[in-house]
Design an enzyme around this catalytic site. Structure first.
Site, PDB file in Angstrom:
ATOM      1  N   GLY A 155      -4.457   5.735  -2.752  1.00 25.68           N
ATOM      2  CA  GLY A 155      -4.907   5.628  -1.361  1.00 25.68           C
ATOM      3  C   GLY A 155      -5.142   6.995  -0.749  1.00 25.68           C
TER       4      GLY A 155
ATOM      5  N   SER B 178      -8.061   8.156   0.344  1.00 25.30           N
ATOM      6  CA  SER B 178      -9.307   8.228   1.129  1.00 25.30           C
ATOM      7  C   SER B 178      -9.076   8.391   2.634  1.00 25.30           C
ATOM      8  CB  SER B 178     -10.152   6.972   0.880  1.00 25.30           C
ATOM      9  OG  SER B 178      -9.361   5.804   0.989  1.00 25.30           O
ATOM     10  N   ARG B 179      -7.906   7.986   3.113  1.00 20.74           N
ATOM     11  CA  ARG B 179      -7.663   8.051   4.558  1.00 20.74           C
ATOM     12  C   ARG B 179      -6.203   8.424   4.827  1.00 20.74           C
ATOM     13  NH1 ARG B 179      -7.742   3.383   7.024  1.00 20.74           N
ATOM     14  NH2 ARG B 179      -7.747   2.053   5.185  1.00 20.74           N
TER      15      ARG B 179
ATOM     16  N   ASP C 192      -8.948  -1.360  -6.888  1.00 17.54           N
ATOM     17  CA  ASP C 192      -8.029  -2.157  -6.073  1.00 17.54           C
ATOM     18  C   ASP C 192      -6.705  -2.178  -6.832  1.00 17.54           C
ATOM     19  OD1 ASP C 192      -6.472  -3.965  -4.766  1.00 17.54           O
ATOM     20  OD2 ASP C 192      -8.049  -5.479  -4.518  1.00 17.54           O
TER      21      ASP C 192
ATOM     22  N   SER D 151       8.659   2.759   4.656  1.00 10.53           N
ATOM     23  CA  SER D 151       8.453   2.755   6.109  1.00 10.53           C
ATOM     24  C   SER D 151       9.766   2.494   6.826  1.00 10.53           C
ATOM     25  CB  SER D 151       7.465   1.647   6.491  1.00 10.53           C
ATOM     26  OG  SER D 151       7.412   1.515   7.888  1.00 10.53           O
TER      27      SER D 151
ATOM     28  N   TYR E 230       4.997  -6.839   6.048  1.00  8.49           N
ATOM     29  CA  TYR E 230       4.938  -5.400   5.800  1.00  8.49           C
ATOM     30  C   TYR E 230       6.350  -4.850   5.567  1.00  8.49           C
ATOM     31  CZ  TYR E 230       4.013  -0.444   6.761  1.00  8.49           C
ATOM     32  OH  TYR E 230       3.927   0.922   6.677  1.00  8.49           O
TER      33      TYR E 230
ATOM     34  N   ALA F 258       9.019  -6.476   4.678  1.00  5.99           N
ATOM     35  CA  ALA F 258       9.581  -7.019   3.424  1.00  5.99           C
ATOM     36  C   ALA F 258       9.013  -6.276   2.218  1.00  5.99           C
ATOM     37  CB  ALA F 258       9.283  -8.511   3.322  1.00  5.99           C
TER      38      ALA F 258
ATOM     39  N   LYS G  62       8.008  -3.198   2.068  1.00  8.86           N
ATOM     40  CA  LYS G  62       8.553  -1.836   1.972  1.00  8.86           C
ATOM     41  C   LYS G  62      10.017  -1.861   1.528  1.00  8.86           C
ATOM     42  CE  LYS G  62       4.831   0.362   3.154  1.00  8.86           C
ATOM     43  NZ  LYS G  62       4.156   1.242   2.235  1.00  8.86           N
TER      44      LYS G  62
HETATM   45  N1  LIG Z   1       0.828   5.370   9.730  1.00  6.68           N
HETATM   46  C1  LIG Z   1       2.074   5.036   9.927  1.00  6.68           C
HETATM   47  O1  LIG Z   1       2.569   5.002  11.066  1.00  6.68           O
HETATM   48  C2  LIG Z   1       2.971   4.691   8.751  1.00  6.68           C
HETATM   49  C3  LIG Z   1       4.320   4.478   8.993  1.00  6.68           C
HETATM   50  C4  LIG Z   1       5.158   4.165   7.947  1.00  6.68           C
HETATM   51  C5  LIG Z   1       4.662   4.069   6.663  1.00  6.68           C
HETATM   52  N2  LIG Z   1       3.341   4.278   6.426  1.00  6.68           N
HETATM   53  C6  LIG Z   1       2.881   4.116   5.044  1.00  6.68           C
HETATM   54  O2  LIG Z   1       2.190   5.275   4.625  1.00  6.68           O
HETATM   55  C7  LIG Z   1       1.188   4.920   3.665  1.00  6.68           C
HETATM   56  C8  LIG Z   1      -0.168   5.454   4.124  1.00  6.68           C
HETATM   57  O3  LIG Z   1      -0.449   4.872   5.378  1.00  6.68           O
HETATM   58  P1  LIG Z   1      -1.601   5.400   6.345  1.00  6.68           P
HETATM   59  O4  LIG Z   1      -1.077   5.312   7.713  1.00  6.68           O
HETATM   60  O5  LIG Z   1      -2.142   6.668   5.842  1.00  6.68           O
HETATM   61  O6  LIG Z   1      -2.651   4.208   6.169  1.00  6.68           O
HETATM   62  P2  LIG Z   1      -4.247   4.195   6.268  1.00  6.68           P
HETATM   63  O7  LIG Z   1      -4.737   5.323   7.067  1.00  6.68           O
HETATM   64  O8  LIG Z   1      -4.573   2.801   6.665  1.00  6.68           O
HETATM   65  O9  LIG Z   1      -4.690   4.435   4.727  1.00  6.68           O
HETATM   66  C9  LIG Z   1      -4.289   3.534   3.738  1.00  6.68           C
HETATM   67  C10 LIG Z   1      -4.831   3.985   2.395  1.00  6.68           C
HETATM   68  O10 LIG Z   1      -4.377   3.060   1.384  1.00  6.68           O
HETATM   69  C11 LIG Z   1      -5.485   2.661   0.599  1.00  6.68           C
HETATM   70  N3  LIG Z   1      -5.237   1.311   0.051  1.00  6.68           N
HETATM   71  C12 LIG Z   1      -4.646   0.265   0.644  1.00  6.68           C
HETATM   72  N4  LIG Z   1      -4.593  -0.787  -0.195  1.00  6.68           N
HETATM   73  C13 LIG Z   1      -5.189  -0.396  -1.344  1.00  6.68           C
HETATM   74  C14 LIG Z   1      -5.458  -1.020  -2.592  1.00  6.68           C
HETATM   75  N5  LIG Z   1      -5.119  -2.285  -2.827  1.00  6.68           N
HETATM   76  N6  LIG Z   1      -6.073  -0.312  -3.548  1.00  6.68           N
HETATM   77  C15 LIG Z   1      -6.430   0.974  -3.330  1.00  6.68           C
HETATM   78  N7  LIG Z   1      -6.211   1.627  -2.169  1.00  6.68           N
HETATM   79  C16 LIG Z   1      -5.593   0.947  -1.197  1.00  6.68           C
HETATM   80  C17 LIG Z   1      -6.683   2.732   1.547  1.00  6.68           C
HETATM   81  O11 LIG Z   1      -7.871   2.841   0.784  1.00  6.68           O
HETATM   82  P3  LIG Z   1      -9.331   2.332   1.298  1.00  6.68           P
HETATM   83  O12 LIG Z   1      -9.472   2.717   2.732  1.00  6.68           O
HETATM   84  O13 LIG Z   1     -10.264   3.073   0.389  1.00  6.68           O
HETATM   85  O14 LIG Z   1      -9.367   0.860   1.065  1.00  6.68           O
HETATM   86  C18 LIG Z   1      -6.348   3.999   2.341  1.00  6.68           C
HETATM   87  O15 LIG Z   1      -6.748   5.152   1.632  1.00  6.68           O
HETATM   88  C19 LIG Z   1       1.217   3.389   3.568  1.00  6.68           C
HETATM   89  O16 LIG Z   1       1.985   2.998   2.446  1.00  6.68           O
HETATM   90  C20 LIG Z   1       1.907   2.985   4.850  1.00  6.68           C
HETATM   91  O17 LIG Z   1       2.549   1.734   4.731  1.00  6.68           O
HETATM   92  C21 LIG Z   1       2.473   4.587   7.444  1.00  6.68           C
END
Ligand SMILES: NC(=O)c1ccc[n+]([C@@H]2O[C@H](COP(=O)([O-])OP(=O)(O)OC[C@H]3O[C@@H](n4cnc5c(N)ncnc54)[C@H](OP(=O)(O)O)[C@@H]3O)[C@@H](O)[C@H]2O)c1
Length: 247
Positions: A10, A12-13, A62, A143, A156, A158, A160
């Site tokens: 993941g 890309s973002r 995926d 998380s 979500y 569950a 994590k």
């Molecule tokens: N942001 C927060 O507040 C927060 C808090 C606690 C934990 N987290 C955790 O931190 C991690 C990153 O979160 P983020 O906030 O950076 O999220 P995000 O900006 O939504 O980015 C999620 C990334 O995961 C990729 N992804 C999701 N499902 C996928 C799959 N099945 N196969 C391949 N790629 C997949 C997406 O790829 P595509 O866009 O290319 O599909 C994207 O690059 C996650 O595990 C999230 O649960 C985030």
């Protein structure tokens, strides 16, 4: 500094993207995956290629689909011959926070399956490479929701919590292999994922925290960077919270 080969899921973002830039700019060799965000992923690779750095590559996959991950590793055997660090970062949450009884079963399992299977599939395919090389670090991004719970996020949370239990058990299974597993549990970080959180709830959470602000992807990546590169081997089997004092 000894350069590492780092596999980031993941990338890309959000946090994953920040990780790719951080490690890529330090000269490490990076493979990252994306699923839907092809334009964003290609932009990142272009950024490095324009600077004559060909050490950053991306793959569409995926990760929740077992056979797709198997093929990713099989079709890129040479590239994937070493993985020093696996960062299981990819994850999703429900588009709208919804109470359990209002959530369709299909939507609930989508989140759980996506988050848990992505970690299982990438770990299952990376471990034989790490075991062969007698070393490796795995960092699973969990998380605060998985520790404290969050209304509207039962799937979500569950997923994590399951990743933490999986990590802790696996780490014990892997004793004497040179492989170390830790989890990083962010609180509330500025990314696309947190944009959809219900405003009133998010504000209340921040009001009750010590720093009263969201975290940045850079702050989270600094913790991950430490675990991936600098942390002593003795720092093992932990879940490290970074939340600005929400807990
Ligand atoms: N942001 C927060 O507040 C927060 C808090 C606690 C934990 N987290 C955790 O931190 C991690 C990153 O979160 P983020 O906030 O950076 O999220 P995000 O900006 O939504 O980015 C999620 C990334 O995961 C990729 N992804 C999701 N499902 C996928 C799959 N099945 N196969 C391949 N790629 C997949 C997406 O790829 P595509 O866009 O290319 O599909 C994207 O690059 C996650 O595990 C999230 O649960 C985030």
């Amino acid at each position: 500094m000894h350069m590492k080969t780092i596999f980031i899921t993941g990338g890309s973002r959000g946090i994953g993207k920040e990780l790719v830039y951080k490690f890529g700019k330090s000269g490490h060799k990076i493979f990252f995956t994306y699923n839907h965000s092809e334009i964003e992923a290609k932009k990142i690779v272009d950024f490095f290629q324009e600077r004559s750095n060909n050490n950053v590559a991306c793959f569409k996959c995926d990760l929740s689909v077992e056979d797709d991950v198997k093929s990713l590793f099989k079709n890129n055997k040479d590239l994937f011959s070493t993985i020093d660090v696996l960062i299981n970062n990819a994850g999703i949450t429900n588009r709208e926070a919804q109470h359990f009884l209002l959530t369709r079963s299909r939507d609930w399992w989508l989140v759980l399956n996506n988050n848990l299977n992505s970690v299982l599939n990438c770990t299952r395919n990376s471990l034989p490479i790490m075991i062969r090389n007698k070393k490796g670090r795995i960092i699973n991004i969990t998380s605060l929701s998985g520790i404290k719970g969050n209304p509207g996020q039962s799937a979500y949370a569950a997923s994590k919590a399951a990743i933490v239990a999986f990590s802790k058990s696996l780490c014990k299974e892997l004793q004497n292999t040179g492989i170390c597993i830790n989890c990083v549990a962010p609180g509330f970080i500025e990314t696309d994922m947190s944009k959809d959180a219900p405003k009133s709830y998010s504000e209340a959470r921040l009001d009750n925290s010590i720093l009263k602000r969201m975290g940045t992807t850079e702050e989270v990546c600094n913790v991950i960077n430490y675990l991936a590169i600098d942390a002593p081997d003795y720092l093992i089997n932990q879940e490290i919270i970074i939340d600005g004092g929400i807990a």
